[in-house]
Motif scaffolding. Structure first.
Motif, mmCIF file in Angstrom:
data_model
loop_
_atom_site.group_PDB
_atom_site.id
_atom_site.type_symbol
_atom_site.label_atom_id
_atom_site.label_comp_id
_atom_site.label_asym_id
_atom_site.label_seq_id
_atom_site.Cartn_x
_atom_site.Cartn_y
_atom_site.Cartn_z
ATOM 1 N N UNK A 131 100.866 47.159 -78.310
ATOM 2 C CA UNK A 131 99.581 46.720 -78.864
ATOM 3 C C UNK A 131 98.448 46.731 -77.838
ATOM 4 N N UNK A 132 98.768 46.989 -76.582
ATOM 5 C CA UNK A 132 97.750 46.974 -75.537
ATOM 6 C C UNK A 132 97.064 48.327 -75.413
ATOM 7 N N UNK A 133 95.988 48.376 -74.609
ATOM 8 C CA UNK A 133 95.199 49.604 -74.466
ATOM 9 C C UNK A 133 95.526 50.429 -73.235
ATOM 10 N N UNK A 134 96.136 49.798 -72.220
ATOM 11 C CA UNK A 134 96.432 50.567 -71.004
ATOM 12 C C UNK A 134 97.790 50.170 -70.441
ATOM 13 N N UNK A 135 98.254 50.963 -69.479
ATOM 14 C CA UNK A 135 99.606 50.791 -68.930
ATOM 15 C C UNK A 135 99.765 49.470 -68.185
ATOM 16 N N UNK A 136 98.770 49.065 -67.426
ATOM 17 C CA UNK A 136 98.870 47.814 -66.666
ATOM 18 C C UNK A 136 98.976 46.606 -67.594
ATOM 19 N N UNK A 137 98.146 46.574 -68.611
ATOM 20 C CA UNK A 137 98.209 45.484 -69.589
ATOM 21 C C UNK A 137 99.529 45.518 -70.351
ATOM 22 N N UNK A 138 100.050 46.717 -70.597
ATOM 23 C CA UNK A 138 101.325 46.859 -71.304
ATOM 24 C C UNK A 138 102.467 46.257 -70.495
ATOM 25 N N UNK A 139 102.479 46.525 -69.187
ATOM 26 C CA UNK A 139 103.533 45.957 -68.333
ATOM 27 C C UNK A 139 103.476 44.429 -68.316
ATOM 28 N N UNK A 140 102.277 43.885 -68.207
ATOM 29 C CA UNK A 140 102.120 42.428 -68.184
ATOM 30 C C UNK A 140 102.524 41.807 -69.521
ATOM 31 N N UNK A 141 102.095 42.423 -70.616
ATOM 32 C CA UNK A 141 102.422 41.888 -71.946
ATOM 33 C C UNK A 141 103.923 41.955 -72.220
ATOM 34 N N UNK A 142 104.542 43.051 -71.822
ATOM 35 C CA UNK A 142 105.985 43.203 -72.035
ATOM 36 C C UNK A 142 106.759 42.160 -71.248
ATOM 37 N N UNK A 143 106.406 41.979 -69.997
ATOM 38 C CA UNK A 143 107.093 40.990 -69.156
ATOM 39 C C UNK A 143 106.935 39.584 -69.734
ATOM 40 N N UNK A 144 105.717 39.207 -70.088
ATOM 41 C CA UNK A 144 105.478 37.865 -70.638
ATOM 42 C C UNK A 144 106.273 37.634 -71.919
ATOM 43 N N UNK A 145 106.252 38.612 -72.816
ATOM 44 C CA UNK A 145 106.952 38.457 -74.096
ATOM 45 C C UNK A 145 108.464 38.401 -73.905
ATOM 46 N N UNK A 146 108.997 39.237 -73.037
ATOM 47 C CA UNK A 146 110.453 39.274 -72.828
ATOM 48 C C UNK A 146 110.946 37.988 -72.166
ATOM 49 N N UNK A 147 110.249 37.524 -71.149
ATOM 50 C CA UNK A 147 110.657 36.293 -70.463
ATOM 51 C C UNK A 147 110.554 35.097 -71.406
ATOM 52 N N UNK A 148 109.496 35.040 -72.210
ATOM 53 C CA UNK A 148 109.349 33.950 -73.181
ATOM 54 C C UNK A 148 110.464 33.986 -74.222
ATOM 55 N N UNK A 149 110.834 35.170 -74.665
ATOM 56 C CA UNK A 149 111.905 35.307 -75.650
ATOM 57 C C UNK A 149 113.238 34.812 -75.091
ATOM 58 N N UNK A 150 113.551 35.177 -73.855
ATOM 59 C CA UNK A 150 114.798 34.727 -73.239
ATOM 60 C C UNK A 150 114.784 33.212 -73.049
ATOM 61 N N UNK A 151 113.645 32.679 -72.625
ATOM 62 C CA UNK A 151 113.538 31.223 -72.439
ATOM 63 C C UNK A 151 113.706 30.484 -73.762
ATOM 64 N N UNK A 152 113.127 31.013 -74.830
ATOM 65 C CA UNK A 152 113.236 30.379 -76.152
ATOM 66 C C UNK A 152 114.662 30.395 -76.691
ATOM 67 N N UNK A 153 115.442 31.399 -76.317
ATOM 68 C CA UNK A 153 116.806 31.508 -76.820
ATOM 69 C C UNK A 153 117.806 30.719 -75.982
ATOM 70 N N UNK A 154 117.359 30.186 -74.845
ATOM 71 C CA UNK A 154 118.171 29.313 -73.993
ATOM 72 C C UNK A 154 119.519 29.930 -73.605
ATOM 73 N N UNK A 155 119.487 31.170 -73.127
ATOM 74 C CA UNK A 155 120.713 31.786 -72.635
ATOM 75 C C UNK A 155 120.806 31.572 -71.136
#
Length: 140
Positions: free
Chosen positions: A54-78
């Protein structure tokens, strides 16, 4: 005819059966933890790929992917440590009108030391990759 004395046979059966049963239970727990972690990593990678697409450039894409993935893992409490998120942003260089996608790989070290099952490592690195399409006609 003399009958055989069977005293002590229950103790021998328990000495053989209980460790075998404990090993079986440990292997079931190992399989369950591994399967749940694979599913959690797959979900985290999908969340990361979707956010990055959903982002416009590669740098924003890397940041958004990292934030979403880490939040997802934290929410699932593995029980994962050393979470790594790798984002393939090469398709951002494609001109508008050319289809592209973004791939996100999420990996982590699953702690298995508390199982104490022979043959099961103390930790195992697991990894999952998911992709999401980029909008073909959007300016990049």
């Amino acid at each position: 005819m003399r009958r055989r004395d069977e005293r002590g046979s229950a103790a021998i059966e328990a000495a053989i059966g209980v460790p075998a049963f404990a090993l079986f239970v440990g292997l079931i727990i190992f399989g369950g933890r591994t399967a749940i972690t694979h599913q959690a990593l797959q979900s985290a990678a999908a969340d990361g790929a979707r956010s990055a697409s959903l982002t416009r450039d590669a740098e924003a894409a890397r940041a958004a992917a990292r934030d979403a993935a880490v939040a997802s893992i934290a929410n699932q409490k593995i029980d994962c440590s050393g979470v790594e998120v790798t984002v393939n942003t090469t398709d951002f260089t494609k001109p508008p009108g050319v289809p592209g996608s973004i791939a996100v790989t999420v990996s982590c070290r699953l702690n298995l030391a508390d199982l104490a099952v022979p043959g099961v490592p103390g930790a195992r690195v697991l990894s999952e990759t998911m992709t999401s399409p980029l909008d073909t006609w959007r300016e990049r």
